[in-house]
Design a protein around this motif. Structure first.
Motif, PDB file in Angstrom:
ATOM      1  N   PRO A 206       0.724  -1.171   0.002  1.00 13.06           N
ATOM      2  CA  PRO A 206       0.101   0.039  -0.283  1.00 13.06           C
ATOM      3  C   PRO A 206       0.895   1.082  -0.024  1.00 13.06           C
ATOM      4  O   PRO A 206       0.179   2.385  -0.355  1.00 13.06           O
ATOM      5  CB  PRO A 206      -0.862  -0.015   1.438  1.00 13.06           C
ATOM      6  N   LEU A 207       2.130   1.113   0.277  1.00  6.82           N
ATOM      7  CA  LEU A 207       2.971   2.475   0.141  1.00  6.82           C
ATOM      8  C   LEU A 207       3.252   2.716  -1.187  1.00  6.82           C
ATOM      9  O   LEU A 207       3.498   3.965  -1.485  1.00  6.82           O
ATOM     10  CB  LEU A 207       4.399   2.046   1.000  1.00  6.82           C
ATOM     11  N   SER A 208       3.064   1.918  -2.273  1.00 13.09           N
ATOM     12  CA  SER A 208       3.445   2.149  -3.477  1.00 13.09           C
ATOM     13  C   SER A 208       2.388   2.047  -4.586  1.00 13.09           C
ATOM     14  O   SER A 208       2.162   2.552  -5.723  1.00 13.09           O
ATOM     15  CB  SER A 208       4.563   1.443  -4.267  1.00 13.09           C
ATOM     16  N   ASN A 209       1.218   1.483  -4.230  1.00 13.50           N
ATOM     17  CA  ASN A 209      -0.013   1.191  -4.828  1.00 13.50           C
ATOM     18  C   ASN A 209      -1.208   1.999  -4.356  1.00 13.50           C
ATOM     19  O   ASN A 209      -1.735   1.554  -3.066  1.00 13.50           O
ATOM     20  CB  ASN A 209      -0.265  -0.205  -4.768  1.00 13.50           C
ATOM     21  N   ARG A 210      -1.586   3.009  -4.963  1.00 10.29           N
ATOM     22  CA  ARG A 210      -2.578   3.821  -4.478  1.00 10.29           C
ATOM     23  C   ARG A 210      -3.845   4.043  -5.414  1.00 10.29           C
ATOM     24  O   ARG A 210      -4.661   4.708  -5.455  1.00 10.29           O
ATOM     25  CB  ARG A 210      -2.009   5.367  -4.429  1.00 10.29           C
ATOM     26  N   ARG A 211      -3.993   2.854  -6.279  1.00  9.95           N
ATOM     27  CA  ARG A 211      -4.934   2.520  -7.452  1.00  9.95           C
ATOM     28  C   ARG A 211      -6.045   2.682  -6.686  1.00  9.95           C
ATOM     29  O   ARG A 211      -6.503   2.085  -5.323  1.00  9.95           O
ATOM     30  CB  ARG A 211      -4.611   1.578  -8.126  1.00  9.95           C
ATOM     31  N   THR A 212      -7.271   2.906  -7.397  1.00 10.94           N
ATOM     32  CA  THR A 212      -8.598   2.704  -6.865  1.00 10.94           C
ATOM     33  C   THR A 212      -9.603   1.690  -7.783  1.00 10.94           C
ATOM     34  O   THR A 212     -10.752   1.550  -7.514  1.00 10.94           O
ATOM     35  CB  THR A 212      -9.456   3.947  -6.704  1.00 10.94           C
ATOM     36  N   ASP A 213      -8.611   1.131  -8.692  1.00 10.41           N
ATOM     37  CA  ASP A 213      -9.731   0.104  -9.503  1.00 10.41           C
ATOM     38  C   ASP A 213      -9.417  -1.302  -8.983  1.00 10.41           C
ATOM     39  O   ASP A 213      -8.962  -1.130  -7.798  1.00 10.41           O
ATOM     40  CB  ASP A 213      -8.897   0.257 -11.087  1.00 10.41           C
ATOM     41  N   GLY A 214      -9.452  -2.229  -9.788  1.00  9.81           N
ATOM     42  CA  GLY A 214      -9.439  -3.580  -9.326  1.00  9.81           C
ATOM     43  C   GLY A 214      -8.061  -4.176  -9.085  1.00  9.81           C
ATOM     44  O   GLY A 214      -7.929  -5.331  -8.529  1.00  9.81           O
ATOM     45  N   TYR A 215      -7.028  -3.269  -9.277  1.00 10.97           N
ATOM     46  CA  TYR A 215      -5.623  -3.579  -9.157  1.00 10.97           C
ATOM     47  C   TYR A 215      -5.009  -2.821  -7.846  1.00 10.97           C
ATOM     48  O   TYR A 215      -4.055  -2.653  -7.761  1.00 10.97           O
ATOM     49  CB  TYR A 215      -4.812  -3.439 -10.334  1.00 10.97           C
ATOM     50  N   GLY A 216      -5.995  -2.426  -7.206  1.00 11.02           N
ATOM     51  CA  GLY A 216      -5.427  -1.361  -5.908  1.00 11.02           C
ATOM     52  C   GLY A 216      -6.464  -1.520  -4.787  1.00 11.02           C
ATOM     53  O   GLY A 216      -7.427  -2.466  -4.800  1.00 11.02           O
ATOM     54  N   CYS A 223      -3.049  -7.846  -4.690  1.00  8.33           N
ATOM     55  CA  CYS A 223      -2.464  -8.910  -5.011  1.00  8.33           C
ATOM     56  C   CYS A 223      -2.644  -9.458  -6.586  1.00  8.33           C
ATOM     57  O   CYS A 223      -2.335 -10.504  -6.997  1.00  8.33           O
ATOM     58  CB  CYS A 223      -2.925 -10.168  -4.071  1.00  8.33           C
ATOM     59  N   ARG A 224      -3.762  -8.589  -6.960  1.00  5.21           N
ATOM     60  CA  ARG A 224      -4.448  -9.555  -8.464  1.00  5.21           C
ATOM     61  C   ARG A 224      -3.587  -9.564  -9.369  1.00  5.21           C
ATOM     62  O   ARG A 224      -3.201 -10.719  -9.993  1.00  5.21           O
ATOM     63  CB  ARG A 224      -5.479  -8.677  -8.715  1.00  5.21           C
ATOM     64  N   PHE A 225      -2.686  -8.515  -9.614  1.00  2.00           N
ATOM     65  CA  PHE A 225      -1.681  -8.529 -10.887  1.00  2.00           C
ATOM     66  C   PHE A 225      -0.573  -9.520 -10.429  1.00  2.00           C
ATOM     67  O   PHE A 225      -0.255 -10.237 -11.377  1.00  2.00           O
ATOM     68  CB  PHE A 225      -1.193  -7.033 -11.193  1.00  2.00           C
ATOM     69  N   PRO A 226       0.244  -9.493  -9.450  1.00  2.00           N
ATOM     70  CA  PRO A 226       1.205 -10.511  -9.068  1.00  2.00           C
ATOM     71  C   PRO A 226       0.626 -12.023  -9.267  1.00  2.00           C
ATOM     72  O   PRO A 226       0.999 -12.964  -9.717  1.00  2.00           O
ATOM     73  CB  PRO A 226       1.533 -10.276  -7.630  1.00  2.00           C
ATOM     74  N   LEU A 227      -0.736 -12.228  -8.620  1.00  2.00           N
ATOM     75  CA  LEU A 227      -1.376 -13.627  -9.130  1.00  2.00           C
ATOM     76  C   LEU A 227      -1.649 -13.820 -10.498  1.00  2.00           C
ATOM     77  O   LEU A 227      -1.541 -15.042 -10.747  1.00  2.00           O
ATOM     78  CB  LEU A 227      -2.586 -13.587  -8.261  1.00  2.00           C
ATOM     79  N   GLU A 228      -2.035 -12.941 -11.150  1.00  2.00           N
ATOM     80  CA  GLU A 228      -2.190 -13.227 -12.574  1.00  2.00           C
ATOM     81  C   GLU A 228      -1.161 -13.592 -13.248  1.00  2.00           C
ATOM     82  O   GLU A 228      -0.961 -14.322 -13.982  1.00  2.00           O
ATOM     83  CB  GLU A 228      -2.834 -11.924 -13.324  1.00  2.00           C
ATOM     84  N   VAL A 229       0.273 -12.971 -13.010  1.00  2.00           N
ATOM     85  CA  VAL A 229       1.366 -13.099 -13.550  1.00  2.00           C
ATOM     86  C   VAL A 229       1.817 -14.549 -13.146  1.00  2.00           C
ATOM     87  O   VAL A 229       2.403 -15.499 -13.871  1.00  2.00           O
ATOM     88  CB  VAL A 229       2.495 -12.330 -13.262  1.00  2.00           C
TER      89      VAL A 229
END
Length: 388
Positions: A206-216, A223-229
């Motif tokens: 959360p220190l570097s990810n301030r997104r408000t969509d499904g990837y934050g 965790c969504r993007f790392p798990l997709e990768v």
């Protein structure tokens, strides 16, 4: 993970000296050489330095040797000297290394990563800051950097572009194709770099990810993007070959990623078919891969490996200031980890695994390459005779 049931390994043999099975791959012992960036590639291609640097660890008796962080896109390099697998032309050099490692008895592994906002950095010995006009004059200009959110890694560093959905999807595909190239190059294990403040870790914290969509937002979104990768790489990686994920078990910063987050994330990775969690820490702030203002002592990260192993029900690898064979044996014996990773100790002593075997077993030169073991055993007998 289990020791092979060949009936050839005495139960009394120290764990550090026993073979270990990971899916259909067998390591001659549970000692892994950590991926250590050399910043010495040309156009992402491996050369003589990499072959000799890595080959000495295989000759030194390690069960697995992991090639350094290898960029899945050109933009994802930490420095201009990083290895890459974004192009087929980078396969031959790495194929030679994988063959060398296997020929010397070690399982060849490779770590795949993307630096995110930590990209376009000078080599450590050239300043370790963002690339400048001076670097450009040397033929190494900076390039645009990306991240989950437009937050620079530190004051004075470039502001990264925020990844959009199309960019995220393209990176999932980049990891998939890089893994396919690693397979073509002959690697038998692959590790996803999800630690040390690089792109996948940037999405987690959360220190570097301030997104408000499904990837934050909440942990599931971050965790969504790392798990997709992870799922994309596991899908292309053969079922009989193991897959590792290196994580920073904690950011060591209030309000950041925590060990509790890591336990939950590790359960999700386990359910995707990941075999081993490689438990490092730190790196979210500052340029250094593991930067964190915490006291460091031998084995300071081992408790993370132990907790994830127990609570997430997945094999772990302990790393960080593991100094000698007795310490490593205690980690394995006490159930804190299934594998131990050695980095800078191996730089100091490439024969660390062989010396650990001597320390724990009978002191003989069994297991050493015949070309050197024969001479060293003879010297030892001579010295013993003179002392007596």
């Amino acid at each position: 993970m289990e020791s092979p049931s060949t009936g050839e390994t005495p139960a009394a043999l120290p764990r550090l000296c026993r073979p270990v099975a990971l899916r259909g791959t067998t390591l001659r012992n549970p000692i892994v050489i950590s991926p250590m960036c050399q910043y010495s590639a040309v156009n992402g291609e491996a050369g003589d330095w990499h072959r000799v640097h890595l080959g000495r660890f295989a000759m030194g008796g390690a069960g697995m040797v992991m090639v350094e962080a290898t960029a899945v896109t050109e933009q994802g390099r930490i420095t201009p000297g990083d290895l890459g697998l974004w192009d087929d032309r980078q396969i031959p050099g790495l194929r030679g290394i994988a063959g060398t490692l296997k020929g010397l008895g070690a399982v060849p592994g490779i770590q795949l990563g993307h630096a995110g906002r930590k990209a376009a950095t000078q080599r450590p010995w050239q300043g370790h800051g963002p690339l400048t006009a001076t670097d450009a004059a040397r033929g190494e200009p900076p390039w645009p950097v990306i991240a989950p959110s437009p937050l620079p890694v530190a004051d004075g560093w470039p502001v990264p572009a925020e990844l959009d959905r199309a960019g995220i999807a393209a990176l999932v595909e980049a990891w998939r194709t890089a893994a396919a190239r690693a397979l073509e190059a002959g690697f038998e294990a692959v590790e996803l770099h999800c630690a040390h403040g690089y792109l996948l870790h940037q999405f987690l914290s959360p220190l570097s990810n301030r997104r408000t969509d499904g990837y934050g937002g909440d942990p599931a979104g971050r965790c969504r993007f790392p798990l997709e990768v992870a799922a994309a790489v596991r899908a292309v990686w053969p079922v009989e070959r193991p897959m590792f994920v290196r994580i920073s078990a904690t950011d060591w910063i209030e309000g950041g990623w925590t060990i509790e987050d890591s336990v939950a994330f590790s359960r999700d990775l386990r359910d995707l078919g990941i075999d081993v969690i490689d438990c490092s820490s730190g790196g979210m702030t500052g340029v250094s891969a593991t930067a964190a203002a915490v006291p460091r002592h031998p084995g300071f990260q081992v408790p993370f490996a132990g907790r994830i192993r127990r609570e997430a029900g997945i094999a772990t690898m302990a790393v960080g200031l593991i100094l000698d064979g007795r310490q490593a044996e205690a980690i394995l014996r006490d159930g804190e980890a299934d594998l131990v990773a050695i980095g800078r100790e191996a730089l100091d002593d490439p024969n660390w695994p062989l010396h650990a075997r001597q320390q724990l077993c009978d002191g003989s030169f069994d297991g050493w390459p015949e070309q050197s073991g024969w001479w060293l055993a003879r010297r030892a007998r001579t010295l013993d005779h003179k002392q007596n």
